[in-house]
Motif scaffolding. Structure first.
Motif, PDB file in Angstrom:
ATOM      1  N   LYS A 121      23.828  18.855 -33.380  1.00 16.71           N
ATOM      2  CA  LYS A 121      22.430  18.544 -33.101  1.00 16.71           C
ATOM      3  C   LYS A 121      22.082  18.870 -31.661  1.00 16.71           C
ATOM      4  CE  LYS A 121      21.203  14.932 -36.319  1.00 16.71           C
ATOM      5  NZ  LYS A 121      20.604  13.616 -36.469  1.00 16.71           N
ATOM      6  N   VAL A 122      20.915  19.474 -31.488  1.00 17.83           N
ATOM      7  CA  VAL A 122      20.371  19.661 -30.144  1.00 17.83           C
ATOM      8  C   VAL A 122      19.878  18.288 -29.691  1.00 17.83           C
ATOM      9  CG1 VAL A 122      18.557  20.731 -28.753  1.00 17.83           C
ATOM     10  CG2 VAL A 122      19.712  22.067 -30.528  1.00 17.83           C
ATOM     11  N   LYS A 123      20.408  17.803 -28.575  1.00 17.30           N
ATOM     12  CA  LYS A 123      20.043  16.485 -28.072  1.00 17.30           C
ATOM     13  C   LYS A 123      18.934  16.571 -27.032  1.00 17.30           C
ATOM     14  CE  LYS A 123      21.835  13.467 -29.644  1.00 17.30           C
ATOM     15  NZ  LYS A 123      21.531  12.813 -30.904  1.00 17.30           N
ATOM     16  N   SER A 124      18.814  17.728 -26.396  1.00 17.69           N
ATOM     17  CA  SER A 124      17.774  17.895 -25.388  1.00 17.69           C
ATOM     18  C   SER A 124      17.522  19.383 -25.183  1.00 17.69           C
ATOM     19  CB  SER A 124      18.220  17.249 -24.073  1.00 17.69           C
ATOM     20  OG  SER A 124      17.203  17.325 -23.104  1.00 17.69           O
ATOM     21  N   ARG A 125      16.264  19.727 -24.960  1.00 23.11           N
ATOM     22  CA  ARG A 125      15.890  21.116 -24.663  1.00 23.11           C
ATOM     23  C   ARG A 125      15.127  21.108 -23.347  1.00 23.11           C
ATOM     24  NH1 ARG A 125      13.229  25.199 -28.881  1.00 23.11           N
ATOM     25  NH2 ARG A 125      15.430  25.627 -29.167  1.00 23.11           N
ATOM     26  N   VAL A 126      15.533  21.988 -22.442  1.00 20.66           N
ATOM     27  CA  VAL A 126      14.865  22.109 -21.150  1.00 20.66           C
ATOM     28  C   VAL A 126      14.364  23.544 -21.024  1.00 20.66           C
ATOM     29  CG1 VAL A 126      15.147  21.931 -18.647  1.00 20.66           C
ATOM     30  CG2 VAL A 126      16.364  20.342 -20.142  1.00 20.66           C
ATOM     31  N   VAL A 127      13.099  23.693 -20.713  1.00 22.86           N
ATOM     32  CA  VAL A 127      12.476  25.004 -20.544  1.00 22.86           C
ATOM     33  C   VAL A 127      12.074  25.144 -19.079  1.00 22.86           C
ATOM     34  CG1 VAL A 127      10.628  26.548 -21.306  1.00 22.86           C
ATOM     35  CG2 VAL A 127      11.602  24.871 -22.908  1.00 22.86           C
ATOM     36  N   VAL A 128      12.539  26.222 -18.433  1.00 22.26           N
ATOM     37  CA  VAL A 128      12.239  26.438 -17.013  1.00 22.26           C
ATOM     38  C   VAL A 128      11.824  27.883 -16.780  1.00 22.26           C
ATOM     39  CG1 VAL A 128      13.833  24.627 -16.201  1.00 22.26           C
ATOM     40  CG2 VAL A 128      14.654  26.960 -16.455  1.00 22.26           C
ATOM     41  N   THR A 129      11.175  28.110 -15.645  1.00 26.53           N
ATOM     42  CA  THR A 129      10.808  29.468 -15.258  1.00 26.53           C
ATOM     43  C   THR A 129      12.067  30.197 -14.770  1.00 26.53           C
ATOM     44  OG1 THR A 129      10.386  28.865 -12.953  1.00 26.53           O
ATOM     45  CG2 THR A 129       8.518  28.687 -14.501  1.00 26.53           C
ATOM     46  N   PRO A 130      12.054  31.525 -14.732  1.00 27.18           N
ATOM     47  CA  PRO A 130      13.206  32.265 -14.205  1.00 27.18           C
ATOM     48  C   PRO A 130      13.565  31.834 -12.771  1.00 27.18           C
ATOM     49  CG  PRO A 130      11.783  33.757 -15.401  1.00 27.18           C
ATOM     50  CD  PRO A 130      11.048  32.443 -15.311  1.00 27.18           C
ATOM     51  N   GLU A 131      12.555  31.587 -11.953  1.00 25.85           N
ATOM     52  CA  GLU A 131      12.818  31.155 -10.575  1.00 25.85           C
ATOM     53  C   GLU A 131      13.567  29.821 -10.560  1.00 25.85           C
ATOM     54  OE1 GLU A 131      10.459  30.067  -6.429  1.00 25.85           O
ATOM     55  OE2 GLU A 131       9.311  30.661  -8.181  1.00 25.85           O
ATOM     56  N   HIS A 132      13.134  28.883 -11.390  1.00 24.75           N
ATOM     57  CA  HIS A 132      13.807  27.581 -11.432  1.00 24.75           C
ATOM     58  C   HIS A 132      15.192  27.692 -12.058  1.00 24.75           C
ATOM     59  CE1 HIS A 132       9.765  25.981 -10.547  1.00 24.75           C
ATOM     60  NE2 HIS A 132      10.486  25.117  -9.867  1.00 24.75           N
ATOM     61  N   ALA A 133      15.377  28.607 -12.994  1.00 21.79           N
ATOM     62  CA  ALA A 133      16.699  28.822 -13.578  1.00 21.79           C
ATOM     63  C   ALA A 133      17.672  29.284 -12.489  1.00 21.79           C
ATOM     64  CB  ALA A 133      16.621  29.855 -14.705  1.00 21.79           C
ATOM     65  N   LYS A 134      17.206  30.158 -11.619  1.00 20.20           N
ATOM     66  CA  LYS A 134      18.060  30.644 -10.533  1.00 20.20           C
ATOM     67  C   LYS A 134      18.354  29.525  -9.535  1.00 20.20           C
ATOM     68  CE  LYS A 134      19.112  34.823  -8.233  1.00 20.20           C
ATOM     69  NZ  LYS A 134      18.753  36.208  -8.097  1.00 20.20           N
ATOM     70  N   ARG A 135      17.373  28.671  -9.272  1.00 17.62           N
ATOM     71  CA  ARG A 135      17.602  27.518  -8.396  1.00 17.62           C
ATOM     72  C   ARG A 135      18.625  26.569  -9.018  1.00 17.62           C
ATOM     73  NH1 ARG A 135      11.430  26.037  -6.644  1.00 17.62           N
ATOM     74  NH2 ARG A 135      11.137  27.789  -5.230  1.00 17.62           N
ATOM     75  N   LEU A 136      18.535  26.365 -10.329  1.00 14.63           N
ATOM     76  CA  LEU A 136      19.490  25.517 -11.031  1.00 14.63           C
ATOM     77  C   LEU A 136      20.894  26.106 -10.929  1.00 14.63           C
ATOM     78  CD1 LEU A 136      20.246  23.155 -12.896  1.00 14.63           C
ATOM     79  CD2 LEU A 136      19.569  24.585 -14.831  1.00 14.63           C
ATOM     80  N   LEU A 137      21.022  27.408 -11.134  1.00 12.90           N
ATOM     81  CA  LEU A 137      22.306  28.084 -11.012  1.00 12.90           C
ATOM     82  C   LEU A 137      22.905  27.854  -9.625  1.00 12.90           C
ATOM     83  CD1 LEU A 137      24.471  30.121 -12.034  1.00 12.90           C
ATOM     84  CD2 LEU A 137      22.991  31.922 -11.133  1.00 12.90           C
ATOM     85  N   ASN A 138      22.097  28.029  -8.591  1.00  6.73           N
ATOM     86  CA  ASN A 138      22.580  27.839  -7.218  1.00  6.73           C
ATOM     87  C   ASN A 138      22.958  26.387  -6.955  1.00  6.73           C
ATOM     88  OD1 ASN A 138      22.334  30.562  -6.532  1.00  6.73           O
ATOM     89  ND2 ASN A 138      20.211  30.321  -5.904  1.00  6.73           N
ATOM     90  N   ALA A 139      22.174  25.450  -7.480  1.00  7.85           N
ATOM     91  CA  ALA A 139      22.485  24.026  -7.297  1.00  7.85           C
ATOM     92  C   ALA A 139      23.793  23.673  -8.015  1.00  7.85           C
ATOM     93  CB  ALA A 139      21.336  23.166  -7.816  1.00  7.85           C
ATOM     94  N   LEU A 140      24.003  24.217  -9.207  1.00 10.40           N
ATOM     95  CA  LEU A 140      25.253  23.964  -9.923  1.00 10.40           C
ATOM     96  C   LEU A 140      26.447  24.552  -9.173  1.00 10.40           C
ATOM     97  CD1 LEU A 140      24.159  24.540 -13.628  1.00 10.40           C
ATOM     98  CD2 LEU A 140      24.994  22.400 -12.631  1.00 10.40           C
TER      99      LEU A 140
END
Length: 108
Positions: free
Chosen positions: A55-74
């Motif tokens: 089961k999908v428990k959560s779905r998060v939709v982000v812009t490409p810019e925010h996806a890159k920020r998330l990658l860097n934060a991780l």
């Protein structure tokens, strides 16, 4: 001039509310990522041993810019984690779950 800088800092602050039910978190042991030209979709999934349906428990939709920020934060947080606790071991194979999950056979 110093007062203006202080006011500008206060204007840029965001008050973030974390509701109790969200603060508890949702456990997921699998993530799937898809994208279009305008967004990234990250599905966090809970896969239970011995159960053919997940089961999908959560779905998060982000812009490409925010996806890159998330990658860097991780990346930053993983580096800090590994500095404190040592390297995170990563296996090339998929995680194995006991197929008799829920029976009286115990594993540790």
């Amino acid at each position: 001039m110093e007062e203006k800088k202080g006011n500008k800092k206060q204007q840029n602050q965001i008050n973030i509310e974390l509701p109790e039910d969200v603060a508890e978190g949702v456990y997921a042991n699998l993530a799937m990522v898809a994208h279009s030209n305008s967004e990234f979709v990250i599905d966090f999934i809970r896969l239970m041993p011995g159960v053919p349906k997940a089961k999908v428990k959560s779905r998060v939709v982000v812009t490409p810019e925010h996806a890159k920020r998330l990658l860097n934060a991780l990346k930053d947080n993983i580096n800090k984690y590994e500095s404190n606790f040592g390297p995170i071991k990563q296996s090339e194979e998929a995680p194995k779950f006991p197929m008799n999950f829920g029976s009286n056979v115990g594993e540790a």
